[in-house]
Design an enzyme around this catalytic site. Structure first.
Site, mmCIF file in Angstrom:
data_model
loop_
_atom_site.group_PDB
_atom_site.id
_atom_site.type_symbol
_atom_site.label_atom_id
_atom_site.label_comp_id
_atom_site.label_asym_id
_atom_site.label_seq_id
_atom_site.Cartn_x
_atom_site.Cartn_y
_atom_site.Cartn_z
ATOM 1 N N LYS A 70 0.812 -1.233 0.000
ATOM 2 C CA LYS A 70 0.000 0.000 0.000
ATOM 3 C C LYS A 70 0.838 1.273 0.000
ATOM 4 C CE LYS A 70 -4.196 -1.990 1.864
ATOM 5 N NZ LYS A 70 -5.260 -1.927 2.856
ATOM 6 N N ASP A 107 -10.316 2.352 1.784
ATOM 7 C CA ASP A 107 -10.374 1.626 3.060
ATOM 8 C C ASP A 107 -11.153 2.415 4.116
ATOM 9 O OD1 ASP A 107 -8.971 -0.678 2.348
ATOM 10 O OD2 ASP A 107 -7.026 0.218 2.799
#
Ligand code: ATR
Length: 280
Positions: A70, A107
Site C-alpha cells: 500500500k 479503506d
C-alpha cells in the site's frame, strides 16, 4: 466467458492467494453482466514498482492493493485523492489510457460504512481508540479525523510510531502496556494491529474501561470473530468485523474499475462467509 473485449482488473498482494477480493468482484461482474474479470497478482515483495510501471497505459483497468504494497502503490501514483494522501497509502490504482496512474484509498470508506451498518456508529459520537500504528492504523486515524471524531487515541507497542500518527490527527499516543487512559470512556475501539496473525498472542486491552455502549471493531476477518471481538462480545459490546470493511472498500473500487456500482442484490457477504467457513 472471457472474450477479446474482456476488461481486466485485480488485486496485488504478497501473499495474495487467500484474498477474497476476486470472489467478491467476480460475483458482482457476473450479476451485472459485465464483460470483465478480476484476478489476483503476486508481484515479488520488492518488485511492486516494476509491476505497476508495466501496467501503465491501461492493459489492466486498475488494481486493488493489499499488504505489503500500500505504501509502494502510494509512491507509484502520478495523482491521488485527498483521502489517499492523508492516509499515506493507497488501496486502489487506476491505469489510464494516457499512461498516467491515479490512486485512491477506499479503506476509510469501508471502515466508516462497516461501523455504520453493523453498529449504527457515528464517528462524531465520542473518543476513538486505535490499536496499532502501521498503515492500517494511520488510514483509520485520518479517516476518523476527517469524519469529525472529537478525540483520537493511538495505542501501540512501539510508542514512537503511535506518536507519529497522533501528531497527524491532533490525537494522543499511549504505549500498549499502559493504555488504561486511552480506553477510559472510549466510544469505539478498533484493532488495526497484526498481533495474533502469525502465531503471537492476540491483542488484549482493558475493555472494561470503555463506555458500556461502545463498539469494538477488528480489521482482521479470518477468523470472522477474532479473539479481540470475542472478548468484546463477552463484555457486552457491539462488534463490527473486518469482512464488512473488506466488502465496503470493494464497492467503490468496483465502480472505479467498471463504471457502475455493484449490483445490490448479490449476497457477497454470504459467499465470502461460505468460503471462509470452507477454510479456503
Ligand atoms: P500495516 O501497515 O498492515 O498496518 P504494520 O505496519 O506491520 O502493518 O503494523 C502492524 C501493527 O501491529 C503495528 O502497530 C505493530 O506494533 P509495532 O509498531 O510495535 O511493531 C502491531 N503489532 C504486530 N504484532 C504485535 C504484537 N504481537 N503485539 C502488539 N502489537 C503488534
Amino acid at each position: 466467458m472471457i472474450t477479446g473485449k474482456t476488461a481486466v482488473a485485480g488485486v496485488a498482494g504478497n501473499p495474495v492467494a487467500h484474498s477474497l477480493s476476486p470472489l467478491i468482484h467476480n460475483a458482482w461482474l457476473a450479476a451485472a453482466g459485465i464483460d470483465g474479470v478480476y484476478v489476483a497478482f503476486q508481484p515479488p515483495a520488492d518488485g511492486f514498482r516494476r509491476f505497476a510501471e508495466g501496467l501503465r497505459g491501461g492493459a489492466v483497468r486498475g488494481i486493488n492493493v493489499t499488504v505489503p504494497f500500500k505504501e509502494a502503490a502510494f509512491e507509484a501514483a502520478d495523482e491521488m485523492t485527498g483521502r489517499a494522501r492523508a492516509a499515506g497509502a493507497v488501496n486502489l490504482l487506476l491505469f489510464r489510457p494516457d499512461g498516467t496512474v491515479a490512486a485512491d484509498n477506499t479503506d476509510g470508506e469501508g471502515l466508516i460504512g462497516a461501523l455504520a451498518h453493523q453498529a449504527g456508529f457515528d464517528p462524531e459520537s465520542g473518543p476513538a481508540v486505535i490499536l496499532g500504528a502501521g498503515g492500517a492504523a494511520r488510514g483509520a486515524a485520518t479517516t476518523l479525523a476527517a469524519e469529525g471524531c472529537p478525540d483520537i487515541r493511538i495505542v501501540n507497542r512501539t510508542l514512537s510510531r503511535a506518536q507519529a500518527i497522533a501528531e497527524l490527527v491532533a490525537g494522543r499516543a499511549f504505549p500498549l502496556d499502559r493504555c488504561e487512559g486511552a480506553l477510559e470512556g472510549a466510544a469505539v475501539v478498533i484493532n488495526a494491529t497484526t498481533a495474533g496473525l502469525s502465531g503471537q498472542a492476540p491483542i488484549d486491552v482493558p475493555l472494561h474501561l470503555t463506555r458500556d455502549d461502545a463498539v469494538a471493531m477488528d480489521m482482521v476477518y479470518k477468523p470472522l470473530v477474532t479473539p479481540f471481538l470475542a472478548r468484546a462480545q463477552a463484555r457486552g459490546l457491539r462488534t463490527v468485523d473486518g469482512l464488512e470493511m473488506l466488502i465496503r472498500q470493494a464497492a467503490p473500487s468496483f465502480e472505479a474499475f467498471f463504471g457502475r456500482p455493484p449490483p445490490p442484490e448479490v449476497d457477497v457477504r454470504g459467499l465470502a462467509l461460505a468460503t471462509l467457513e470452507a477454510g479456503a
